[in-house]
Design an enzyme around this catalytic site. Structure first.
Site, mmCIF file in Angstrom:
data_model
loop_
_atom_site.group_PDB
_atom_site.id
_atom_site.type_symbol
_atom_site.label_atom_id
_atom_site.label_comp_id
_atom_site.label_asym_id
_atom_site.label_seq_id
_atom_site.Cartn_x
_atom_site.Cartn_y
_atom_site.Cartn_z
ATOM 1 N N HIS A 143 0.815 -1.221 0.000
ATOM 2 C CA HIS A 143 0.000 0.000 0.000
ATOM 3 C C HIS A 143 0.840 1.260 0.000
ATOM 4 O O HIS A 143 0.347 2.334 -0.343
ATOM 5 C CB HIS A 143 -0.969 0.003 1.193
ATOM 6 C CG HIS A 143 -0.313 0.101 2.543
ATOM 7 N ND1 HIS A 143 0.459 -0.891 3.092
ATOM 8 C CD2 HIS A 143 -0.321 1.098 3.468
ATOM 9 C CE1 HIS A 143 0.878 -0.531 4.295
ATOM 10 N NE2 HIS A 143 0.424 0.691 4.540
ATOM 11 N N GLU A 180 12.732 3.897 3.275
ATOM 12 C CA GLU A 180 11.543 4.440 3.948
ATOM 13 C C GLU A 180 11.732 5.902 4.342
ATOM 14 O O GLU A 180 11.033 6.437 5.201
ATOM 15 C CB GLU A 180 11.191 3.577 5.167
ATOM 16 C CG GLU A 180 10.894 2.127 4.811
ATOM 17 C CD GLU A 180 9.424 1.789 4.525
ATOM 18 O OE1 GLU A 180 8.537 2.364 5.175
ATOM 19 O OE2 GLU A 180 9.165 0.927 3.646
ATOM 20 N N HIS A 254 10.335 1.277 12.071
ATOM 21 C CA HIS A 254 11.225 2.350 11.606
ATOM 22 C C HIS A 254 12.100 2.761 12.788
ATOM 23 O O HIS A 254 11.664 2.687 13.940
ATOM 24 C CB HIS A 254 10.421 3.589 11.165
ATOM 25 C CG HIS A 254 9.631 3.405 9.905
ATOM 26 N ND1 HIS A 254 8.337 3.833 9.774
ATOM 27 C CD2 HIS A 254 9.970 2.861 8.709
ATOM 28 C CE1 HIS A 254 7.907 3.556 8.545
ATOM 29 N NE2 HIS A 254 8.877 2.956 7.892
ATOM 30 N N ASN A 369 -2.797 3.760 13.715
ATOM 31 C CA ASN A 369 -2.168 3.091 12.574
ATOM 32 C C ASN A 369 -0.651 3.109 12.716
ATOM 33 O O ASN A 369 0.070 2.847 11.748
ATOM 34 C CB ASN A 369 -2.567 3.789 11.268
ATOM 35 C CG ASN A 369 -3.612 3.002 10.497
ATOM 36 O OD1 ASN A 369 -3.688 1.785 10.627
ATOM 37 N ND2 ASN A 369 -4.394 3.687 9.687
ATOM 38 N N CYS A 375 5.979 10.868 12.829
ATOM 39 C CA CYS A 375 5.687 10.228 11.539
ATOM 40 C C CYS A 375 4.984 11.195 10.604
ATOM 41 O O CYS A 375 5.116 11.099 9.391
ATOM 42 C CB CYS A 375 4.730 9.045 11.715
ATOM 43 S SG CYS A 375 5.398 7.700 12.658
HETATM 44 O O1 SUG Z 1 4.151 2.473 7.212
HETATM 45 N N1 SUG Z 1 1.099 2.631 8.915
HETATM 46 C C1 SUG Z 1 2.358 3.251 8.581
HETATM 47 C C2 SUG Z 1 2.875 4.056 9.751
HETATM 48 C C3 SUG Z 1 4.085 4.871 9.360
HETATM 49 C C4 SUG Z 1 4.731 5.506 10.542
HETATM 50 N N2 SUG Z 1 5.843 6.284 10.134
HETATM 51 C C5 SUG Z 1 7.006 6.450 10.812
HETATM 52 N N3 SUG Z 1 7.329 5.657 11.808
HETATM 53 N N4 SUG Z 1 7.784 7.369 10.427
HETATM 54 C C6 SUG Z 1 3.382 2.197 8.150
HETATM 55 O O2 SUG Z 1 3.418 1.134 8.770
HETATM 56 C C7 SUG Z 1 -0.946 1.389 8.438
HETATM 57 C C8 SUG Z 1 -2.035 1.451 7.403
HETATM 58 C C9 SUG Z 1 -3.140 0.469 7.661
HETATM 59 O O3 SUG Z 1 -2.917 -0.562 8.294
HETATM 60 O O4 SUG Z 1 -4.259 0.737 7.184
HETATM 61 C C10 SUG Z 1 0.333 2.068 7.984
HETATM 62 O O5 SUG Z 1 0.635 2.074 6.809
#
Ligand code: SUG
Length: 453
Positions: A143, A180, A254, A369, A375
């Protein structure tokens, strides 16, 4: 809200504006919050207003605050690549009938987590004296792997003078180059406008014969090397540090889940790096002659790693506010709700270390999420002339804040379940909202694929 006057070099925060399809799809393996909250009813309107409130907070506190627009979701272009044909409604309906999980992946509002948008090197660090961006390919998660092209477009809309800013292509979509963005990158410096030390944190060396982690290690050493080279960084002022595989397996998908840095200060959990001693030594060496780094290490006794990850202590923004001597930590309210992290914050500010204040902000919709305050933002150090050349409509001002809140209230749904994502009406509502947003943010009338026909 008063108009703030900015002077000199400043660290701007560009936040991802939370999009109309914000939902809990459970799409990110290794991200405990995403997995735990899969299927919950999300509140897109509340989410976007929480994000905007954080932006306003930062602006009011005296920081330059930018906005990165949501991407068009569902990503109909990608669904067409996957073989679904017809007009947008037919593409969506057929794809939903055949494979709803695919549509959920193509509908995520995940570009809100702007720390994953790109890696950014300020002009003071780059040999050509320009600001460099590499949009992240986000190749590990389906995604998110569809974000980089539109992110590049957004960055070009924000920083559209090529004599000042270089927006590179994302790295190739192949697991050797998994990247990332700034979530695995920390810059330390004395004054923002001076050369700093850039720390690239990776989870795996894709060309070595390593045992793989249980959860995906989303950043490779190879990606870090290429970005450092492209950005024309001084080889003496960079550090490559490996994440501790055990913390990846504990849910630190991350590095910014267990570490954050600002100015001379690195704030991290004792288990964040595979070899802490070597990492700190490398930072000291890279900073030699520039500044003396300050290390604030949080022990596992003070904050057990599982609590650090759950309460997101380190996914805070560490900022230098103009009227403060010491740094301020902008933490999620979940940090205040956890006994260990709350007690740690109290101890932190009562000491005389580099962090003098903790402010809690409510971004609970994003947090569910796995996206904390850090983030949601991409840090961009801007000189006065770079700031003047940037797209001014993409910067928060008292007026744009009001306009954006109104825009959210008139277009976003109160509630959204993952099963609503197959609804063509949601797609139409979203595209109508985004079309209007291109005018508010001065993005041009061909910014989104649906506008290009
Ligand atoms: O990539 N969550 C993101 C969260 C990103 C957090 N970013 C940092 N740590 N910088 C990820 O895991 C969850 C979407 C969902 O499950 O619908 C999601 O993509």
């Amino acid at each position: 809200m008063n108009e703030v006057k900015f002077t000199g070099v400043s660290e701007a925060n560009y936040d991802g504006l939370i999009g109309p399809t914000h939902n809990y799809g459970g799409l990110s393996a290794g991200n405990l919050a995403s997995a735990t909250n899969a299927g919950l009813i999300a509140r897109p309107r509340e989410a976007a207003l929480q994000g905007l409130a954080k932006m306003k907070h930062m602006y009011d506190a005296g920081l330059v605050q930018g906005i990165l627009p949501p991407h068009a979701r569902p990503d109909v272009t990608q669904l067409r690549v996957m073989g679904f044909c017809g007009d947008d409604d037919t593409v969506l309906k057929t794809a939903w009938a055949v494979n709803p999980q695919l549509v959920r992946n193509m509908s995520s509002a995940s570009c809100m987590w702007a720390a994953n948008a790109a890696t950014v090197s300020p002009s003071a660090d780059c040999a050509d004296g320009r600001l460099h961006f590499t949009p992240a390919n986000l190749s590990t998660m389906l995604h998110r792997s569809i974000e980089s092209e539109q992110t590049g477009r957004a960055l070009k809309a924000a920083f559209n003078d090529p004599t000042m800013a270089v927006i590179h292509e994302a790295l190739p979509q192949q697991s050797t180059f998994a990247d990332e963005g700034a979530a695995n990158h920390v810059r330390l410096c004395d004054d923002q406008g001076e050369q700093g030390v850039e720390i690239f944190v990776y989870g795996r060396d894709a060309l070595a014969n390593e045992t793989s982690t249980q959860f995906p290690a989303r950043q490779t050493l190879q990606a870090c090397h290429i970005i450092a080279t492209r950005h024309e960084l001084d080889g003496e002022r960079i550090v490559f540090a490996k994440q501790n595989p055990e913390v990846i397996n504990a849910g630190a998908f991350h590095n910014d889940v267990v570490c954050v840095g600002a100015r001379r200060c690195l704030f991290y959990h004792e288990h964040a790096f595979e070899d802490t001693h070597a990492t700190l030594e490398a930072i000291r060496t890279a900073a030699d002659g520039l500044f003396a780094p300050q290390f604030v290490e949080v022990s596992n006794d003070d904050v057990p790693i599982n609590d650090a990850i759950k309460a997101y202590l380190f996914n805070s923004m560490l900022v230098q506010l103009p009227d403060r001597e010491r740094l301020t930590l902008i933490a999620p309210t979940e940090t205040e709700d956890n006994a260990y992290t709350k007690a740690y914050c109290e101890k932190l500010v009562s000491g005389n270390g580099p962090i003098g204040e903790v402010i809690f902000v409510d971004v609970r919709q994003s947090m569910r999420n796995g996206g904390g305050p850090a983030c949601l933002r991409l840090r961009v150090v801007l000189t006065e002339s770079e700031r003047a050349a940037a797209n001014q409509n993409m910067l928060i001002s008292p007026d744009s804040y009001e306009t954006l809140c109104k825009w959210v209230k008139s277009h976003y749904r109160e509630e959204l379940a993952p099963d609503d994502l197959g609804d063509p009406n949601l797609m139409h509502e979203s595209f109508t909202a985004l079309d209007e947003l291109t005018k508010i943010l001065n993005l041009g009338s061909d910014f989104y694929p649906f506008q290009r026909g």
